[in-house]
Write a protein that holds these residues in place. Structure first.
Motif: not given
Length: 192
Positions: A7-12, A164-169
Motif C-alpha cells: 500500500f502507498r498513499p500516493s497510489q492507493n 507517502d512520508d507521514l509517520m506515527l510513533m
C-alpha cells in the motif's frame, strides 16, 4: 492476506483530502439529512484499504458514496465511540498508555504479516461528547522501526492523501504524529 504490491498513499489512497469534505451534505437518497462536521477520515481509510485489497483504483473527486458508507462502518458503534469517550477523559492517563501499548503490538504484528491496519487516534482531551468529532483515523501500512521503547509506522493520513512520508510513533514515553497532530492514545479499528 499478503498482496504483492504494498500500500502507498500516493497510489492507493482516496484522492480527496479529508479536510475538503467538511460541510458536504449527507444524503439519504436525494434528501440531505446532515452535513459532514469532522471529516470522513474513517471512511476514507476503510474504503482505501478495501479498494487496495481488491486491486481497484482509489476513490476520487465525486466518487464518495462508498466512502460515506465506509464512514458509517468506521464508527463501529458502540465499541469505537465508547473507547474514544473513555480515552478522551482528562485524567485517564493510565488507560491511554495501556491501550496505546496494546495497539503498538497489534499494529506491529499485522504489518509483519503484510496487512495494513486502521488506527484510531485520540486527538483531544475533553469530558464533552462533542470531543468525538476531533478524533482521527489513519492507516498504518509499513513498519519503519520496532524497538523495545517505541515503534514508528508509515501511515496514510486522509488529511494529506498524497503524502507517502507521514509517520506515527507510539511509545510509552509519548505518541507523535509527524505532522504535529496530537495523539493522546491510539487503538486499532476492525477493518470491515
Amino acid at each position: 492476506m499478503v498482496l504483492s504490491e504494498r500500500f502507498r498513499p500516493s497510489q492507493n489512497a482516496c484522492q480527496v483530502s479529508n479536510l475538503s469534505t467538511v460541510g458536504l451534505p449527507i444524503r439519504v437518497g436525494r434528501v440531505p439529512v446532515a452535513r459532514v462536521t469532522g471529516g470522513l477520515c474513517g471512511g476514507m481509510v476503510l474504503d482505501s484499504l478495501r479498494r487496495w485489497r481488491q486491486g481497484a483504483p482509489p476513490a476520487g473527486g465525486s466518487d464518495l458514496s462508498r466512502v460515506f458508507a465506509a464512514q458509517l462502518r468506521s464508527f463501529q458503534v458502540p465499541t469505537a465511540p465508547v473507547q474514544y469517550l473513555r480515552l478522551q477523559r482528562p485524567g485517564a492517563d493510565r488507560a491511554r498508555a495501556s491501550v496505546s501499548e496494546r495497539a503498538r503490538g497489534q499494529i506491529s504484528r499485522a504489518l509483519a504479516d503484510g496487512e495494513p491496519v486502521p488506527v484510531a487516534l485520540v486527538s483531544t482531551l475533553s469530558r464533552s461528547p462533542l470531543g468525538l468529532t476531533a478524533h482521527h483515523v489513519v492507516l498504518a501500512y509499513d513498519l519503519i522501526e520496532d524497538g523495545e521503547d517505541r515503534s514508528i509506522f508509515a501511515v496514510y493520513d486522509p488529511n494529506y492523501p498524497q503524502d507517502d512520508d507521514l509517520m506515527l510513533m507510539l511509545s510509552p514515553q509519548g505518541n507523535r504524529h509527524s505532522r504535529g497532530r496530537p495523539v493522546h492514545a491510539a487503538f486499532v479499528l476492525r477493518a470491515r
